[in-house]
Design an enzyme around this catalytic site. Structure first.
Site, PDB file in Angstrom:
ATOM      1  N   ASP A   7       0.883  -1.166   0.000  1.00 26.90           N
ATOM      2  CA  ASP A   7       0.000   0.000   0.000  1.00 26.90           C
ATOM      3  C   ASP A   7       0.922   1.218   0.000  1.00 26.90           C
ATOM      4  O   ASP A   7       1.433   1.606   1.043  1.00 26.90           O
ATOM      5  CB  ASP A   7      -0.903  -0.002   1.235  1.00 26.90           C
ATOM      6  CG  ASP A   7      -1.775   1.243   1.308  1.00 26.90           C
ATOM      7  OD1 ASP A   7      -2.285   1.678   0.267  1.00 26.90           O
ATOM      8  OD2 ASP A   7      -1.934   1.783   2.422  1.00 26.90           O
ATOM      9  N   GLU A  66      -1.275  -1.425  -4.834  1.00 32.22           N
ATOM     10  CA  GLU A  66      -2.475  -0.638  -5.111  1.00 32.22           C
ATOM     11  C   GLU A  66      -2.178   0.403  -6.183  1.00 32.22           C
ATOM     12  O   GLU A  66      -1.127   1.041  -6.168  1.00 32.22           O
ATOM     13  CB  GLU A  66      -2.963   0.051  -3.832  1.00 32.22           C
ATOM     14  CG  GLU A  66      -4.284   0.754  -4.018  1.00 32.22           C
ATOM     15  CD  GLU A  66      -4.843   1.322  -2.722  1.00 32.22           C
ATOM     16  OE1 GLU A  66      -5.665   2.250  -2.817  1.00 32.22           O
ATOM     17  OE2 GLU A  66      -4.468   0.843  -1.641  1.00 32.22           O
ATOM     18  N   ASP A 138      -2.408   1.024   7.493  1.00 28.07           N
ATOM     19  CA  ASP A 138      -1.562   0.845   6.312  1.00 28.07           C
ATOM     20  C   ASP A 138      -1.205  -0.628   6.098  1.00 28.07           C
ATOM     21  O   ASP A 138      -1.208  -1.116   4.973  1.00 28.07           O
ATOM     22  CB  ASP A 138      -0.292   1.695   6.431  1.00 28.07           C
ATOM     23  CG  ASP A 138      -0.598   3.186   6.433  1.00 28.07           C
ATOM     24  OD1 ASP A 138      -1.233   3.657   5.474  1.00 28.07           O
ATOM     25  OD2 ASP A 138      -0.216   3.877   7.400  1.00 28.07           O
TER      26      ASP A 138
END
Length: 180
Positions: A7, A66, A138
């Site tokens: 991420d 992502e 996160d």
């Protein structure tokens, strides 16, 4: 198969590692790479080095990250894209295959709908991986990326295997429909 999920973020980049055995997913590790308040090149260097260290420590078989979404502030989007690029560089430098998923795809894979809130993603990651506590936001997002890849990667490889057979029959997919 060991999957590394990323991420990306300029201040905090989350990572999550899971193992997939058949249909069973198990937790390996998760955490964050935090950058100091420094200039952009130093932050990117920290992300590159941090992701490289994670790869060397856990030796994943593949990775997923992502995709960047467009923020209201274009400058923020550009900075996030550079952080993402630093992470991708570390992944490809280690010869890992890299899959990319949108936030919508990740939320759908983890929570069942694309409008899930951060707390819902955290709770579902905890449940899906049988964790004793909630992972940080996160780390939970990064584990969600890995979970998404664990579920999607198999389907995509199956579809990829079907494409040559369909092409031999003169068929192809257009706008989600099989056409001849």
């Amino acid at each position: 198969m060991k999957i590394l999920g990323i991420d990306p973020g300029l201040r905090t980049t989350g990572f999550g590692i899971i193992e997939k055995h058949g249909t069973k997913l198990s937790y390996v590790a998760s955490g964050t790479v935090k950058t100091a308040d420094a200039d952009l090149p130093q932050r990117l260097k920290t992300i590159l080095a941090g992701v490289s260290e994670i790869i060397a420590t856990y030796r994943p078989d593949c990775a997923a990250i992502e995709k960047v979404f467009v923020n209201v502030n274009p400058q923020s989007t550009l900075l996030l894209g550079q952080a993402r690029g630093a992470a991708i560089c570390a992944l490809v430098h280690a010869d890992l295959s890299v899959a990319e998923y949108t936030a919508l795809q990740i939320k759908q894979a983890v929570a069942g709908h694309g409008r899930a809130q951060k707390a819902q993603v955290q709770a579902m990651v905890q449940r899906l991986l049988s964790l004793s506590g909630l992972p940080g936001t996160d780390a939970a997002d990064a584990l969600g990326v890995a979970i998404c890849h664990a579920h999607s990667g198999e389907a995509l490889s199956t579809l990829g295997g079907l494409a040559p057979a369909l092409a031999k029959k003169g068929l192809r997919v257009r706008r989600g429909r099989l056409v001849g």
